[in-house]
Design a protein around this motif. Structure first.
Motif, PDB file in Angstrom:
ATOM      1  N   TRP A   1       0.844  -1.202   0.000  1.00 51.51           N
ATOM      2  CA  TRP A   1       0.000   0.000   0.000  1.00 51.51           C
ATOM      3  C   TRP A   1       0.876   1.247   0.000  1.00 51.51           C
ATOM      4  N   GLY A   2       1.899   1.255   0.857  1.00 49.31           N
ATOM      5  CA  GLY A   2       2.770   2.420   0.957  1.00 49.31           C
ATOM      6  C   GLY A   2       3.559   2.694  -0.305  1.00 49.31           C
ATOM      7  N   VAL A   3       4.071   1.642  -0.935  1.00 53.39           N
ATOM      8  CA  VAL A   3       4.819   1.803  -2.187  1.00 53.39           C
ATOM      9  C   VAL A   3       3.907   2.384  -3.266  1.00 53.39           C
ATOM     10  N   ALA A   4       2.685   1.861  -3.370  1.00 59.44           N
ATOM     11  CA  ALA A   4       1.735   2.388  -4.369  1.00 59.44           C
ATOM     12  C   ALA A   4       1.375   3.838  -4.067  1.00 59.44           C
ATOM     13  N   LEU A   5       1.186   4.167  -2.797  1.00 56.26           N
ATOM     14  CA  LEU A   5       0.856   5.541  -2.408  1.00 56.26           C
ATOM     15  C   LEU A   5       2.004   6.488  -2.747  1.00 56.26           C
ATOM     16  N   GLU A   6       3.215   6.116  -2.394  1.00 55.40           N
ATOM     17  CA  GLU A   6       4.373   6.986  -2.643  1.00 55.40           C
ATOM     18  C   GLU A   6       4.652   7.149  -4.129  1.00 55.40           C
ATOM     19  N   ALA A   7       4.218   6.211  -4.960  1.00 55.50           N
ATOM     20  CA  ALA A   7       4.420   6.324  -6.409  1.00 55.50           C
ATOM     21  C   ALA A   7       3.652   7.508  -6.986  1.00 55.50           C
ATOM     22  N   ARG A   8       2.665   8.022  -6.254  1.00 55.20           N
ATOM     23  CA  ARG A   8       1.886   9.173  -6.717  1.00 55.20           C
ATOM     24  C   ARG A   8       2.671  10.481  -6.595  1.00 55.20           C
ATOM     25  N   TYR A   9       3.802  10.464  -5.882  1.00 54.16           N
ATOM     26  CA  TYR A   9       4.527  11.686  -5.581  1.00 54.16           C
ATOM     27  C   TYR A   9       5.848  11.754  -6.330  1.00 54.16           C
ATOM     28  N   ALA A  10       6.234  12.960  -6.723  1.00 59.01           N
ATOM     29  CA  ALA A  10       7.515  13.171  -7.388  1.00 59.01           C
ATOM     30  C   ALA A  10       8.657  13.096  -6.381  1.00 59.01           C
ATOM     31  N   SER A  11       8.424  13.564  -5.166  1.00 55.28           N
ATOM     32  CA  SER A  11       9.429  13.480  -4.110  1.00 55.28           C
ATOM     33  C   SER A  11       8.728  13.579  -2.765  1.00 55.28           C
ATOM     34  N   THR A  12       9.389  13.036  -1.761  1.00 50.76           N
ATOM     35  CA  THR A  12       8.827  13.028  -0.414  1.00 50.76           C
ATOM     36  C   THR A  12       9.930  13.268   0.600  1.00 50.76           C
ATOM     37  N   HIS A  13       9.523  13.687   1.771  1.00 51.53           N
ATOM     38  CA  HIS A  13      10.440  13.803   2.906  1.00 51.53           C
ATOM     39  C   HIS A  13       9.652  13.435   4.154  1.00 51.53           C
ATOM     40  N   HIS A  14      10.200  12.548   4.937  1.00 51.75           N
ATOM     41  CA  HIS A  14       9.591  12.160   6.205  1.00 51.75           C
ATOM     42  C   HIS A  14      10.639  12.319   7.300  1.00 51.75           C
ATOM     43  N   GLY A  15      10.215  12.753   8.465  1.00 53.39           N
ATOM     44  CA  GLY A  15      11.115  12.857   9.602  1.00 53.39           C
ATOM     45  C   GLY A  15      10.416  12.403  10.869  1.00 53.39           C
ATOM     46  N   ILE A  16      11.160  11.761  11.740  1.00 57.21           N
ATOM     47  CA  ILE A  16      10.629  11.313  13.024  1.00 57.21           C
ATOM     48  C   ILE A  16      11.482  11.924  14.124  1.00 57.21           C
ATOM     49  N   THR A  17      10.825  12.542  15.101  1.00 59.47           N
ATOM     50  CA  THR A  17      11.537  13.226  16.176  1.00 59.47           C
ATOM     51  C   THR A  17      10.840  12.997  17.515  1.00 59.47           C
ATOM     52  N   THR A  18      11.419  13.508  18.573  1.00 61.35           N
ATOM     53  CA  THR A  18      10.840  13.590  19.908  1.00 61.35           C
ATOM     54  C   THR A  18      10.166  12.287  20.318  1.00 61.35           C
ATOM     55  N   HIS A  19      10.981  11.347  20.666  1.00 62.02           N
ATOM     56  CA  HIS A  19      10.525   9.997  20.984  1.00 62.02           C
ATOM     57  C   HIS A  19      10.409   9.821  22.503  1.00 62.02           C
ATOM     58  N   THR A  20       9.299   9.245  22.937  1.00 60.45           N
ATOM     59  CA  THR A  20       9.160   8.854  24.344  1.00 60.45           C
ATOM     60  C   THR A  20       8.880   7.351  24.395  1.00 60.45           C
ATOM     61  N   CYS A  21       9.284   6.716  25.488  1.00 57.55           N
ATOM     62  CA  CYS A  21       9.128   5.271  25.615  1.00 57.55           C
ATOM     63  C   CYS A  21       8.821   4.920  27.061  1.00 57.55           C
ATOM     64  N   GLU A  22       7.835   4.067  27.235  1.00 58.24           N
ATOM     65  CA  GLU A  22       7.432   3.582  28.556  1.00 58.24           C
ATOM     66  C   GLU A  22       7.487   2.058  28.517  1.00 58.24           C
ATOM     67  N   ILE A  23       8.397   1.456  29.299  1.00 56.38           N
ATOM     68  CA  ILE A  23       8.615   0.012  29.264  1.00 56.38           C
ATOM     69  C   ILE A  23       7.987  -0.630  30.495  1.00 56.38           C
ATOM     70  N   ASP A  24       7.249  -1.723  30.260  1.00 62.47           N
ATOM     71  CA  ASP A  24       6.641  -2.499  31.337  1.00 62.47           C
ATOM     72  C   ASP A  24       6.845  -3.968  31.010  1.00 62.47           C
ATOM     73  N   GLY A  25       7.917  -4.564  31.546  1.00 58.83           N
ATOM     74  CA  GLY A  25       8.219  -5.964  31.263  1.00 58.83           C
ATOM     75  C   GLY A  25       8.581  -6.165  29.810  1.00 58.83           C
TER      76      GLY A  25
END
Length: 162
Positions: free
Chosen positions: A30-54
């Motif tokens: 699905w993602g590959v087909a969706l991204e094929a609609r675009y000439a270029s893309t940029h994605h960024g991931i920031t500010t991560h929080t994590c809560e561990i329980d076992g």
């Protein structure tokens, strides 16, 4: 799709992602087909929080994206959060469920998208992109220009104040 994402997600993981709910193999298609609609893309991931329980963890990561449509002067941008549940399986943490929460999005005139970038190398959406080059080198023209410049001289180290 990012090359590193498959390594941290199990095949039975579920993605609930802006118009898609399903397992990872179908999400990739699905993602590959969706991204094929675009000439270029940029994605960024920031500010991560994590809560561990076992052997379970819950995370939240902010995400933003910019998408330039093919054959259009339109640009789409958006931001939101990935809210994930991870499970430790056989000693390895894997994403078991991801939900994309949309916080904002817009569509704008993208006529300025790649203007004034003549001095920058532009990325490509294939293996010709320099991120695949091993070892990474400068293009021949830039190597010649650099060779014509004097190398900087080492500066003597001075004592630092404390």
């Amino acid at each position: 799709m990012p090359r590193s994402s498959a390594a941290s997600i199990t095949l039975d993981a579920v993605d609930n992602h802006s118009g898609f709910v399903g397992y990872i193999p179908e999400f990739v298609k699905w993602g590959v087909a969706l991204e094929a609609r675009y000439a270029s893309t940029h994605h960024g991931i920031t500010t991560h929080t994590c809560e561990i329980d076992g052997d379970t963890a819950h995370t939240e990561s902010y995400v933003h994206w910019f998408l330039r449509l093919k054959d259009s002067d339109k640009v789409r941008a958006g931001g939101g959060r990935y809210v994930d549940r991870l499970e430790r399986r056989n000693g390895t943490w894997k994403i078991a469920l991801r939900r994309l929460l949309m916080d904002w999005q817009l569509e704008a005139d993208g006529a300025l998208w790649n203007t004034n970038v003549d001095s920058f190398a532009l990325g490509t959406r294939d293996h010709g992109d320099p991120s695949y080059q091993r070892p990474l080198t400068l293009p021949a023209k830039l190597k010649r220009e650099l060779a014509a410049k004097p190398k900087p001289k080492a500066r003597p180290r001075t004592a630092r104040r404390r």
